[in-house]
Write a protein that holds these residues in place. Sequence first.
Motif, PDB file in Angstrom:
ATOM      1  N   LYS A  17      25.688 114.895  22.725  1.00 39.21           N
ATOM      2  CA  LYS A  17      27.048 114.879  23.254  1.00 39.21           C
ATOM      3  C   LYS A  17      27.021 114.620  24.765  1.00 39.21           C
ATOM      4  O   LYS A  17      27.772 113.791  25.271  1.00 39.21           O
ATOM      5  CB  LYS A  17      27.716 116.224  22.939  1.00 39.21           C
ATOM      6  CG  LYS A  17      29.152 116.320  23.305  1.00 39.21           C
ATOM      7  CD  LYS A  17      29.677 117.658  22.795  1.00 39.21           C
ATOM      8  CE  LYS A  17      30.842 118.141  23.592  1.00 39.21           C
ATOM      9  NZ  LYS A  17      31.322 119.443  23.159  1.00 39.21           N
ATOM     10  N   TRP A  18      26.139 115.284  25.474  1.00 39.39           N
ATOM     11  CA  TRP A  18      26.044 115.082  26.928  1.00 39.39           C
ATOM     12  C   TRP A  18      25.508 113.694  27.272  1.00 39.39           C
ATOM     13  O   TRP A  18      25.951 113.070  28.231  1.00 39.39           O
ATOM     14  CB  TRP A  18      25.186 116.172  27.575  1.00 39.39           C
ATOM     15  CG  TRP A  18      25.927 117.473  27.677  1.00 39.39           C
ATOM     16  CD1 TRP A  18      25.670 118.613  26.998  1.00 39.39           C
ATOM     17  CD2 TRP A  18      27.073 117.716  28.482  1.00 39.39           C
ATOM     18  NE1 TRP A  18      26.582 119.583  27.317  1.00 39.39           N
ATOM     19  CE2 TRP A  18      27.466 119.045  28.244  1.00 39.39           C
ATOM     20  CE3 TRP A  18      27.820 116.964  29.367  1.00 39.39           C
ATOM     21  CZ2 TRP A  18      28.563 119.630  28.866  1.00 39.39           C
ATOM     22  CZ3 TRP A  18      28.915 117.550  29.998  1.00 39.39           C
ATOM     23  CH2 TRP A  18      29.269 118.868  29.741  1.00 39.39           C
ATOM     24  N   LEU A  19      24.594 113.180  26.475  1.00 37.64           N
ATOM     25  CA  LEU A  19      24.093 111.821  26.703  1.00 37.64           C
ATOM     26  C   LEU A  19      25.196 110.785  26.503  1.00 37.64           C
ATOM     27  O   LEU A  19      25.314 109.818  27.269  1.00 37.64           O
ATOM     28  CB  LEU A  19      22.908 111.522  25.784  1.00 37.64           C
ATOM     29  CG  LEU A  19      21.570 112.167  26.171  1.00 37.64           C
ATOM     30  CD1 LEU A  19      20.526 111.894  25.095  1.00 37.64           C
ATOM     31  CD2 LEU A  19      21.111 111.634  27.511  1.00 37.64           C
ATOM     32  N   ILE A  20      26.012 110.982  25.478  1.00 43.12           N
ATOM     33  CA  ILE A  20      27.122 110.066  25.213  1.00 43.12           C
ATOM     34  C   ILE A  20      28.126 110.111  26.363  1.00 43.12           C
ATOM     35  O   ILE A  20      28.589 109.070  26.856  1.00 43.12           O
ATOM     36  CB  ILE A  20      27.790 110.390  23.861  1.00 43.12           C
ATOM     37  CG1 ILE A  20      26.834 110.046  22.711  1.00 43.12           C
ATOM     38  CG2 ILE A  20      29.119 109.657  23.717  1.00 43.12           C
ATOM     39  CD1 ILE A  20      27.296 110.535  21.363  1.00 43.12           C
ATOM     40  N   ILE A  21      28.446 111.306  26.832  1.00 42.74           N
ATOM     41  CA  ILE A  21      29.383 111.453  27.948  1.00 42.74           C
ATOM     42  C   ILE A  21      28.823 110.788  29.209  1.00 42.74           C
ATOM     43  O   ILE A  21      29.529 110.054  29.903  1.00 42.74           O
ATOM     44  CB  ILE A  21      29.706 112.943  28.193  1.00 42.74           C
ATOM     45  CG1 ILE A  21      30.548 113.494  27.031  1.00 42.74           C
ATOM     46  CG2 ILE A  21      30.436 113.132  29.523  1.00 42.74           C
ATOM     47  CD1 ILE A  21      30.762 115.000  27.071  1.00 42.74           C
ATOM     48  N   ALA A  22      27.542 111.014  29.504  1.00 39.33           N
ATOM     49  CA  ALA A  22      26.911 110.404  30.683  1.00 39.33           C
ATOM     50  C   ALA A  22      26.907 108.885  30.562  1.00 39.33           C
ATOM     51  O   ALA A  22      27.184 108.162  31.531  1.00 39.33           O
ATOM     52  CB  ALA A  22      25.489 110.936  30.857  1.00 39.33           C
ATOM     53  N   SER A  23      26.618 108.389  29.369  1.00 36.08           N
ATOM     54  CA  SER A  23      26.609 106.943  29.139  1.00 36.08           C
ATOM     55  C   SER A  23      28.003 106.358  29.334  1.00 36.08           C
ATOM     56  O   SER A  23      28.164 105.301  29.946  1.00 36.08           O
ATOM     57  CB  SER A  23      26.092 106.642  27.728  1.00 36.08           C
ATOM     58  OG  SER A  23      26.168 105.264  27.466  1.00 36.08           O
ATOM     59  N   LEU A  24      29.019 107.019  28.820  1.00 36.14           N
ATOM     60  CA  LEU A  24      30.391 106.545  28.987  1.00 36.14           C
ATOM     61  C   LEU A  24      30.794 106.523  30.459  1.00 36.14           C
ATOM     62  O   LEU A  24      31.427 105.567  30.930  1.00 36.14           O
ATOM     63  CB  LEU A  24      31.360 107.416  28.176  1.00 36.14           C
ATOM     64  CG  LEU A  24      31.314 107.239  26.664  1.00 36.14           C
ATOM     65  CD1 LEU A  24      32.203 108.281  25.980  1.00 36.14           C
ATOM     66  CD2 LEU A  24      31.752 105.838  26.284  1.00 36.14           C
ATOM     67  N   ILE A  31      31.832  99.080  34.928  1.00 35.78           N
ATOM     68  CA  ILE A  31      32.991  98.214  34.663  1.00 35.78           C
ATOM     69  C   ILE A  31      33.927  98.206  35.869  1.00 35.78           C
ATOM     70  O   ILE A  31      34.421  97.155  36.283  1.00 35.78           O
ATOM     71  CB  ILE A  31      33.722  98.658  33.375  1.00 35.78           C
ATOM     72  CG1 ILE A  31      32.856  98.337  32.156  1.00 35.78           C
ATOM     73  CG2 ILE A  31      35.090  97.997  33.252  1.00 35.78           C
ATOM     74  CD1 ILE A  31      33.354  98.955  30.862  1.00 35.78           C
ATOM     75  N   GLY A  32      34.144  99.362  36.459  1.00 36.26           N
ATOM     76  CA  GLY A  32      34.989  99.442  37.650  1.00 36.26           C
ATOM     77  C   GLY A  32      34.402  98.666  38.817  1.00 36.26           C
ATOM     78  O   GLY A  32      35.124  97.969  39.542  1.00 36.26           O
ATOM     79  N   SER A  33      33.099  98.764  39.013  1.00 41.91           N
ATOM     80  CA  SER A  33      32.441  98.028  40.092  1.00 41.91           C
ATOM     81  C   SER A  33      32.553  96.526  39.885  1.00 41.91           C
ATOM     82  O   SER A  33      32.850  95.774  40.814  1.00 41.91           O
ATOM     83  CB  SER A  33      30.964  98.416  40.173  1.00 41.91           C
ATOM     84  OG  SER A  33      30.831  99.776  40.483  1.00 41.91           O
ATOM     85  N   ILE A  34      32.305  96.081  38.677  1.00 50.93           N
ATOM     86  CA  ILE A  34      32.391  94.646  38.374  1.00 50.93           C
ATOM     87  C   ILE A  34      33.826  94.157  38.536  1.00 50.93           C
ATOM     88  O   ILE A  34      34.065  93.100  39.137  1.00 50.93           O
ATOM     89  CB  ILE A  34      31.860  94.364  36.953  1.00 50.93           C
ATOM     90  CG1 ILE A  34      30.342  94.605  36.924  1.00 50.93           C
ATOM     91  CG2 ILE A  34      32.189  92.948  36.517  1.00 50.93           C
ATOM     92  CD1 ILE A  34      29.745  94.618  35.529  1.00 50.93           C
TER      93      ILE A  34
END
Length: 167
Positions: A17-24, A31-34
């Motif tokens: 769950k924490w890995l998924i949150i960190a990945s998101l 995406i924001g930077s691009i």
Amino acid sequence: MTGFRMNKIESKWLQSKWLIIASLLLNLFLIGSIAGGAYKLFVNNQTSKVGQNALRFAAENLSLEQQRQFKKTLRQARREAKPLLATANEARTEVRKLIAAPSFDRQAVEVVLAKTREADRAVRMKIEVTMLNYAETLSAEDRQKFADGLAKKGPLREPPIMMLKDN
């Protein structure tokens, strides 16, 4: 034993769950930077004008053929001026060495600086003569366009107006 397995499964799920949150969050940041970079690149009209103060851009109001001819003429003048540019660069290097030397010899620095100025002046004269020769081939209307371009681009451009602040 079942409690141990349950804790192990819950622990793995919590880690996932924490890995998924960190990945998101990382993906959202990327995406924001691009998107921000693309916005700056495509929306900001100033990006296309950055660094276009060189003399070759003074002919931008002329026809494409006239622009090509001017750029070709400038390239030829720069090729001919390469030895002068090399002399000026070597002299600048020598000035830096003389200034960094353990004992400072002002006269030697002044002599080399004079050599640098002379080479720079010769290069400028070469480019200016080339520019004049090119302007001589233009019609009066095209010379006016060229003069307008020179006011905005190159070494003859009008300096920016500076606001002086009272201290």
